[in-house]
Scaffold this active site. Structure first.
Site, PDB file in Angstrom:
ATOM      1  N   LYS A 150       1.200   3.402   6.984  1.00 47.13           N
ATOM      2  CA  LYS A 150       0.374   4.347   6.218  1.00 47.13           C
ATOM      3  C   LYS A 150       0.790   5.782   6.515  1.00 47.13           C
ATOM      4  CE  LYS A 150      -2.696   1.320   4.613  1.00 47.13           C
ATOM      5  NZ  LYS A 150      -1.747   0.218   4.944  1.00 47.13           N
ATOM      6  N   SER A 171       0.818  -1.211   0.000  1.00 50.24           N
ATOM      7  CA  SER A 171       0.000   0.000   0.000  1.00 50.24           C
ATOM      8  C   SER A 171       0.857   1.268   0.000  1.00 50.24           C
ATOM      9  CB  SER A 171      -0.941   0.008   1.215  1.00 50.24           C
ATOM     10  OG  SER A 171      -0.206   0.162   2.409  1.00 50.24           O
TER      11      SER A 171
END
Lengths: 202, 202
Positions: free
Chosen positions: A157, A121
């Site tokens: 993240k 991600s």
DNA sequence: CATAATACTATACAGAAGAATAGTTGTCAA
DNA sequence: TTGACAACTATTCTTCTGTATAGTATTATG
């Protein structure tokens, strides 16, 4: 740093090699024996090296030499965390899979751990298999990359903490940002620390 | 590895801490003093730790302990090269700017150096400021990332060695591939080694 | 239950080790 | 040219250090 004579350089090189091979520094007499000189002469060289700042001597102690820049302060054992479980103290022995000796210059802060990344991600900056270094801190600046515990799973993240809630965004455009209301965030999301380094083997 | 008793674990932890703080292992008596026991008792613990494979003892030598897995073989001093000049031996002292202690597990091969990347031609995999680890080898596989010396300047590129010549390609699409005929390549281009790792501080 | 391993005390010994004393010789810069 | 530094020899002193001997008490473990 002051310049060394040829002999002093040779002595320093011997101490470095000895330490690298044996895991502990040589005695004055071991230095003397290697160069075929008397203990006193070897001690003179070591004193000169100390005076010029290339090593530190602990008076009276056997093998009481430490190489400056290569001493204990140069390397830190950083724990690699396996799975991270919520609620548990972060650096509990159970969670530590292994440790890796890294240069202190890379380790900013004193509570630091390593984590192997599995998802993509955060591509292309961070790829699966990368080892990230994380400095433990409960909050990060807006847009910082952090290791975040969502319920019971750790992910890497970018964190955007706003009045309207918390947004966790991956750099990979195919990853949909996660949005949490302040209430949800307080309950489900925990920032473990900021990602301060990435190592990738090619 | 065999299991340790609580006391043996405590002794091992003390040896590790002592080593981390002092830069050299403790003597038998220093272990004894720390636990308030006699030298003989401390020596027994160290013998038990040796027998169970947690450390190595050099009989008769003062501070002759080495921690298994944390010994000298765990860390390698890898040189960071400043500017790389053609013709000079690669790891000449003049070119070595500094060294960095890195875990041996990261260092594959025995001739390895570090290089700080300046351009962005390999973005997004390698960015300016990154530290790349390079294994010295004169040839690389097709498509491998390598440090290449073009005339007198070192760059990081993907190398495609073909019958028609040599192509150096950056991952960054805004970078135009460099093409060399076999004759040009032989004269101007020298492959220094393969990039085997990247470290980026964030 | 017996045997091995653990975890110690107390003392002692010989060699290892750092440091000190007292010099010598040569180089190099003010 | 003079004094600081470098690079030693030779010897000695004391402390440090690993190890040995000879035990004792406790705790596992087959």
């Amino acid at each position: 740093m002051k310049t060394l004579t040829a002999k002093q350089q040779a002595v320093l090189a011997f101490v470095e090699d000895f330490f690298q091979q044996q895991g502990y520094p040589p005695t004055v007499r071991e230095v003397a024996a290697h160069f075929g000189i008397q203990p006193r002469a070897a001690a003179d060289h070591l004193s000169a090296l100390k005076r010029k700042g290339y090593l530190h001597r602990e008076p009276g102690r056997s093998r009481g030499l430490t190489l400056v820049g290569r001493g204990p302060e140069a390397v830190v054992e950083v724990p690699i965390l396996g799975q991270i479980a919520a609620g548990q103290p972060l650096l509990a022995t159970q969670q530590v899979e292994d440790t890796l000796p890294l240069p202190r210059s890379w380790v900013r802060g004193d509570e630091v751990f390593l984590l192997r990344v599995s998802g993509d991600s955060m591509a292309p900056l961070i790829l699966p298999g990368d080892l990230v270094m994380v400095r433990v801190q409960p909050r990060v600046d807006r847009g910082d990359i952090a290791v975040v515990l969502i319920y019971d799973e750790a992910t890497v993240k970018r964190v955007y903490e706003e009045a309207g809630g918390l947004v966790l965004k991956g750099d990979n455009p195919s990853f949909t940002p996660l949005r949490f209301s302040p209430a949800e965030a307080a309950e489900l999301v925990q920032i473990l620390g900021k990602v301060v380094g990435v190592y990738r083997a090619l």
